[in-house]
Design an enzyme around this catalytic site. Structure first.
Site, PDB file in Angstrom:
ATOM      1  N   HIS A  97       0.837  -1.207   0.000  1.00 46.05           N
ATOM      2  CA  HIS A  97       0.000   0.000   0.000  1.00 46.05           C
ATOM      3  C   HIS A  97       0.875   1.261   0.000  1.00 46.05           C
ATOM      4  CE1 HIS A  97      -3.712   2.267   1.256  1.00 46.05           C
ATOM      5  NE2 HIS A  97      -2.771   3.111   1.670  1.00 46.05           N
ATOM      6  N   GLU A  98       1.849   1.282   0.894  1.00 47.40           N
ATOM      7  CA  GLU A  98       2.686   2.474   1.029  1.00 47.40           C
ATOM      8  C   GLU A  98       3.641   2.640  -0.154  1.00 47.40           C
ATOM      9  OE1 GLU A  98       1.547   4.458   3.099  1.00 47.40           O
ATOM     10  OE2 GLU A  98       0.433   3.081   4.382  1.00 47.40           O
TER      11      GLU A  98
END
Length: 195
Positions: A97-98
């Protein structure tokens, strides 16, 4: 799941895990295992191709006071909240996600995390492309909807993250999300299609 504007809520500490989470050292080992995950490797390669490779300290395990899994912070990299991690899949998910946020910042020189529309766009992409909203994850969170669950999940998670941005009110977050939804949801770079 992420808090981009500032690391103010993610102070580093060497305290041991709480709430069944992991110690910083255990989480750092899990981060090293994540670097072998095929999706993490793919995103890392595309960050490097875009001119934004990263070193050993780009992804760090930290103790977090807030109930978040991690975050991407411009200039600091990816922070994984060890005290909220229990299994390898959770660490992999946070990093994927990051990394999508890191990729967005790399390819858009003018990305401004204080701009609600910019933040919402990156959250839409990260929620859609990372697998955060896979139906099995949603079932484990207690959301039982069969049809349309993925977009509902992405919208819910975008709102949660953008509202946490000190520059975005709830109304501004919702307006920003709606304004950029189609373009950002359909932007699957660096993937050919949503995984």
């Amino acid at each position: 799941m992420s808090e981009e504007p500032a690391p103010k809520s993610i102070p580093e500490s060497s305290s041991s895990a709480v709430d069944g989470g992991r110690t910083i050292e255990e989480c750092q080992d899990m981060i090293q295992r994540s670097l072998r995950n095929p999706t993490v490797k793919f995103l890392r390669q595309h960050l490097e191709k875009a001119g934004c490779g990263f070193g050993d300290k780009f992804i760090k395990a930290v103790h977090c006071d807030k109930k978040i899994a991690g975050g991407y912070v411009r200039g600091a990299g990816i922070l994984v909240c060890s005290n909220h991690m229990n299994i390898q899949d959770e660490v992999n998910q946070v990093i994927i996600h990051e990394l999508i946020h890191a990729y967005d910042e790399c390819r858009a020189a003018n990305l401004d995390w204080s701009n609600c529309a910019h933040h919402a766009c990156s959250e839409i992409r990260a929620g859609h492309l990372s697998g955060d909203c896979h139906y099995k994850r949603e079932l484990l969170r207690g959301y039982m909807k069969i049809r349309g669950h993925e977009q509902d999940c992405v919208r819910r998670r975008v709102m949660k993250s953008v509202i946490a941005n000190p520059y975005c009110s709830a109304a501004a977050a919702k307006d920003a999300m709606e304004a950029v939804w189609d373009v950002c949801y359909n932007d699957t770079q660096p993937f050919d299609r949503a995984p």
